[in-house]
Scaffold this active site. Structure first.
Site, PDB file in Angstrom:
ATOM      1  N   HIS A   2       4.600   0.641   1.274  1.00  0.00           N
ATOM      2  CA  HIS A   2       4.747  -0.672   1.900  1.00  0.00           C
ATOM      3  C   HIS A   2       4.598  -1.746   0.826  1.00  0.00           C
ATOM      4  CE1 HIS A   2       4.053  -4.181   4.291  1.00  0.00           C
ATOM      5  NE2 HIS A   2       2.780  -4.247   3.979  1.00  0.00           N
ATOM      6  N   GLU A  61      -3.275  -1.713   6.483  1.00  0.00           N
ATOM      7  CA  GLU A  61      -2.032  -1.306   7.152  1.00  0.00           C
ATOM      8  C   GLU A  61      -1.994   0.186   7.448  1.00  0.00           C
ATOM      9  OE1 GLU A  61      -0.408  -3.365   8.520  1.00  0.00           O
ATOM     10  OE2 GLU A  61      -0.476  -5.219   7.344  1.00  0.00           O
ATOM     11  N   ASN A 100       0.826  -1.205   0.000  1.00  0.00           N
ATOM     12  CA  ASN A 100       0.000   0.000   0.000  1.00  0.00           C
ATOM     13  C   ASN A 100       0.863   1.259   0.000  1.00  0.00           C
ATOM     14  OD1 ASN A 100       0.469  -0.201   3.015  1.00  0.00           O
ATOM     15  ND2 ASN A 100      -0.949  -1.903   2.667  1.00  0.00           N
TER      16      ASN A 100
HETATM   17 ZN   LIG Z   1       1.600  -5.887   4.074  1.00  0.00          ZN
END
Ligand SMILES: [Zn+2]
Length: 224
Positions: A101, A82, A32
């Site tokens: 990420h 997240e 993400n």
């Molecule tokens: Zn992850």
């Protein structure tokens, strides 16, 4: 007054996500991206990719604006699972404007073997700030993972998340993307060098000199 639509910011995040996908650093809906938005009415706002949408189907309208409490601003999709990690990094690091990420392959190999990557190539100290540490295991999406990630990130620009993947954090999205690519390359170098007798760490004097360059460029000089 209509709510700001943040179109240029949305376009830059979508471009980053497509770039990650093209480079093979994410697949499906894993990983993400987020950016810190300009403060609105005294409140911090962030733009983040949504939970569980495959990147092929993601467009500008699918990104989610959240406030500091992770509440979506406006009727939008659910933010990434997240998001807590992203927000914790922004809170701990005022110098960070973007977080990327990924579950990229070699970074994940280091993460699942809980292998910290020591300073083995010059550019990682200059652009990441030193070794890439491995955060303690935290269940995905939890405050524990966020806390562990922030702790092991320290004042650097990348961290490995044990049994999970990696996270890059930098002043701009462009820089965070460069760090994400660099970390994957350094992880590949390190993993393969370890199979050929072991990577040599940089001499201490080089690490110290390069770290000073990192701190100066990051506006963090004088913090240690
Ligand atoms: Zn992850």
């Amino acid at each position: 007054m209509p709510a700001p639509d943040y179109l240029p910011e949305r376009e830059s995040v979508i471009a980053a996500v497509r770039d990650l996908d093209r480079k093979g650093l994410v697949s499906g809906s894993s990983g993400n991206v987020s950016i810190r938005l300009p403060v609105e009415g005294g409140e911090e706002r962030y733009l983040i990719t949504p939970a569980g949408v495959v990147y092929d189907e993601l467009d500008e309208a699918g990104l989610v604006v959240v406030d500091e409490e992770l509440e979506p601003v406006g009727a939008e999709l659910v933010p990434s699972t997240e998001s807590l990690l992203h927000l914790a990094i922004y809170k701990a690091r005022p110098d960070v404007g973007a977080v990327v990420h990924t579950h990229s392959l070699y970074a994940s190999i280091a993460a699942v073997t809980s292998t910290q990557i020591p300073p083995v190539v010059d550019e990682m100290v200059v652009y990441v700030g030193g070794p890439i540490e491995v955060a303690e295991y935290g269940f995905p999406g939890t405050a524990e993972l966020a806390k562990a990630g922030v702790e092991s990130l320290g004042d650097r620009r990348a961290v490995l998340l044990r049994s999970h993947g990696m996270c890059a954090a930098a002043p701009t999205l462009q820089e965070a993307m460069r760090v994400a690519v660099l970390v994957e390359r350094v992880a590949q170098i390190y993993v393969q060098a370890e199979m050929m007798g072991g990577a040599l760490e940089l001499p201490d004097y080089a690490v110290e000199a390069e770290r000073q360059v990192y701190l100066m460029r990051s506006g963090l000089a004088g913090s240690e």
